[in-house]
Design a protein around this motif. Structure first.
Motif, short mmCIF file in Angstrom:
data_model
loop_
_atom_site.label_atom_id
_atom_site.label_comp_id
_atom_site.label_asym_id
_atom_site.label_seq_id
_atom_site.Cartn_x
_atom_site.Cartn_y
_atom_site.Cartn_z
N ARG A 43 63.06 115.96 -0.63
CA ARG A 43 64.66 115.17 -0.09
C ARG A 43 64.92 115.80 1.44
N THR A 44 64.87 115.04 2.38
CA THR A 44 65.30 115.12 3.51
C THR A 44 66.15 114.55 4.15
N VAL A 45 66.57 114.57 5.53
CA VAL A 45 67.68 113.66 6.28
C VAL A 45 66.81 112.17 6.15
N TYR A 46 65.74 112.14 6.11
CA TYR A 46 65.00 110.94 6.25
C TYR A 46 65.41 110.08 4.88
N GLU A 47 65.23 110.50 3.82
CA GLU A 47 65.97 110.09 2.57
C GLU A 47 67.55 109.69 2.56
N CYS A 48 68.06 110.72 3.16
CA CYS A 48 69.62 110.36 3.41
C CYS A 48 69.86 109.06 4.09
N VAL A 73 67.65 106.51 4.86
CA VAL A 73 67.04 105.23 4.63
C VAL A 73 67.29 104.77 3.31
N SER A 74 67.23 105.73 2.33
CA SER A 74 67.19 105.63 0.88
C SER A 74 68.88 105.77 0.41
N GLU A 75 69.66 106.30 1.27
CA GLU A 75 70.90 106.71 1.12
C GLU A 75 71.03 107.66 -0.01
N ILE A 76 70.41 108.60 -0.23
CA ILE A 76 70.39 109.43 -1.64
C ILE A 76 71.60 110.28 -1.29
N ASP A 77 71.97 111.06 -2.37
CA ASP A 77 73.34 111.70 -2.16
C ASP A 77 72.85 113.06 -1.33
N PRO A 78 73.39 113.40 -0.30
CA PRO A 78 73.34 114.65 0.65
C PRO A 78 73.47 115.74 0.09
N HIS A 79 74.09 115.87 -0.87
CA HIS A 79 74.32 117.31 -1.60
C HIS A 79 72.69 117.74 -2.23
N THR A 80 72.07 116.64 -2.38
CA THR A 80 70.70 116.92 -3.19
C THR A 80 69.67 117.36 -2.04
N GLU A 86 62.93 101.57 10.17
CA GLU A 86 63.41 101.12 9.17
C GLU A 86 64.76 100.76 8.95
N ILE A 87 65.61 101.42 9.56
CA ILE A 87 67.06 101.06 9.55
C ILE A 87 67.56 100.33 10.75
N ARG A 88 66.41 99.76 11.45
CA ARG A 88 66.95 98.91 12.84
C ARG A 88 67.76 97.67 12.28
N ASP A 89 67.22 97.00 11.25
CA ASP A 89 67.93 95.63 10.80
C ASP A 89 68.86 95.88 9.80
N LEU A 90 69.33 96.90 9.49
CA LEU A 90 70.31 97.07 8.41
C LEU A 90 71.68 97.05 9.01
N ARG A 108 73.79 100.09 11.32
CA ARG A 108 72.78 101.08 11.32
C ARG A 108 72.97 102.26 12.46
N GLU A 109 74.07 102.21 13.11
CA GLU A 109 74.22 103.30 14.04
C GLU A 109 75.32 104.49 13.26
N GLU A 110 75.97 104.02 12.26
CA GLU A 110 76.78 104.68 11.42
C GLU A 110 76.03 105.29 10.05
N ARG A 111 74.86 105.27 10.00
CA ARG A 111 74.31 105.86 8.73
C ARG A 111 74.29 107.25 8.54
N LEU A 112 74.26 108.01 9.36
CA LEU A 112 74.26 109.43 9.85
C LEU A 112 75.78 109.79 9.32
N LYS A 113 76.63 109.22 9.83
CA LYS A 113 78.05 109.63 9.85
C LYS A 113 78.55 109.16 8.44
N ASN A 114 78.03 108.33 7.56
CA ASN A 114 78.14 108.06 6.28
C ASN A 114 77.60 109.22 5.43
N VAL A 115 76.70 109.73 5.83
CA VAL A 115 75.99 110.77 5.14
C VAL A 115 76.80 112.07 5.23
N LEU A 116 77.26 112.38 6.44
CA LEU A 116 77.74 113.71 6.78
C LEU A 116 79.36 113.48 6.17
N ASN A 117 79.93 112.42 6.10
CA ASN A 117 81.28 112.25 5.62
C ASN A 117 81.30 112.86 4.03
#
Length: 252
Positions: free
Chosen positions: A58-63, A65-72, A97-101, A104-113
């Motif tokens: 589990r890395t930042v990639y899975e966080c 693209v796959s929206e896993i729980d970042p705690h893990t 992979e996230i270009r058309d989601l 797409r610019e806020e996926r890391l923000k959602n992870v870190l929140n």
């Protein structure tokens, strides 16, 4: 609530990862709870802290693209108060992979929140590009530190980065600020280093950190041992520089 800071410059070799590792370690040594997010597919911040990136599930990639729980995805670094979300070469494909989601610019923000309440500082080591992952990092951040090496062409590309920051402030993250410009690879014996220092000071004034990172062989050696320079050689000039930078950042 933590402060989220990107360390960004699309120019390679300016000391982004060195700064990410050692500033994070410096803040941790000052008693701050720190999370370092490796958002560079080269994963140098991860390996530079002794993490075996070949065996990570589990890395930042899975966080992203796959929206896993970042705690893990958070791992220990061996430094008290310092945790890491590591990177992996797979992150190269994440932009496609996230270009058309949606959002797409806020996926890391959602992870870190999801994790920011557990830390005082979250530092993001950005890749040497202005691609979608770096845009994600800047969108997620409260501020950005821009390393500038004291060499010829030092200011090359900074106008483009500043324009990107301006666009992100206008469209995605109105509260994004420049934390400061950090002069790296400084050698006070060289006229060129002093000229670059004066030029950056003239351009950006109080936005330039008082702390300057001197050219220091220990800074280059430390990552090969999987250590921050502060742990590798606490008495070195590099360790003292980054300890001072951490203190300056806390005071700001």
């Amino acid at each position: 609530m933590s402060k989220i800071i990107s360390i960004a410059n699309q120019k390679g070799g300016v000391g982004k990862t060195t700064t990410a590792i050692n500033l994070a370690a410096g803040l941790a040594k000052e008693g701050k709870k720190v999370l370092l997010v490796d958002a560079d597919p080269q994963a140098n911040a991860s390996s530079g802290l002794g993490i075996d990136i070949r065996n990570l599930e589990r890395t930042v990639y899975e966080c992203l693209v796959s929206e896993i729980d970042p705690h893990t995805a958070i791992v220990d670094t061996g430094i008290e108060n310092l945790k890491l979300i590591p990177s992996h070469i797979d992150l190269v494909g994440a932009e496609i992979e996230i270009r058309d989601l949606d959002n797409r610019e806020e996926r890391l923000k959602n992870v870190l929140n999801q994790v920011r309440e557990s830390f005082d500082y979250i530092l993001i080591d950005c890749s040497p590009s202005l691609g979608l992952i770096t845009i994600n990092a800047l969108t997620a951040s409260d501020s950005v530190i821009i390393p500038v090496q004291c060499e010829f062409f030092a200011l090359e590309g900074i106008a483009k980065l500043l324009n990107t920051i301006k666009i992100i402030k206008s469209n995605l993250n109105p509260s994004l600020q420049i934390e400061g410009f950090l002069l790296t690879m400084y050698d006070n014996r060289l006229r060129l280093s002093n000229q670059v220092y004066e030029e950056v000071k003239r351009h950006f004034g109080s936005l330039v950190f008082n702390t300057v990172i001197y050219r220091n062989v220990r800074l280059s050696e430390a990552p090969s041992h999987g250590l921050s320079v502060i742990d590798y050689d606490p008495g070195s000039k590099g360790a003292k520089n980054y300890t001072n930078l951490a203190k300056e950042l806390i005071l700001r």
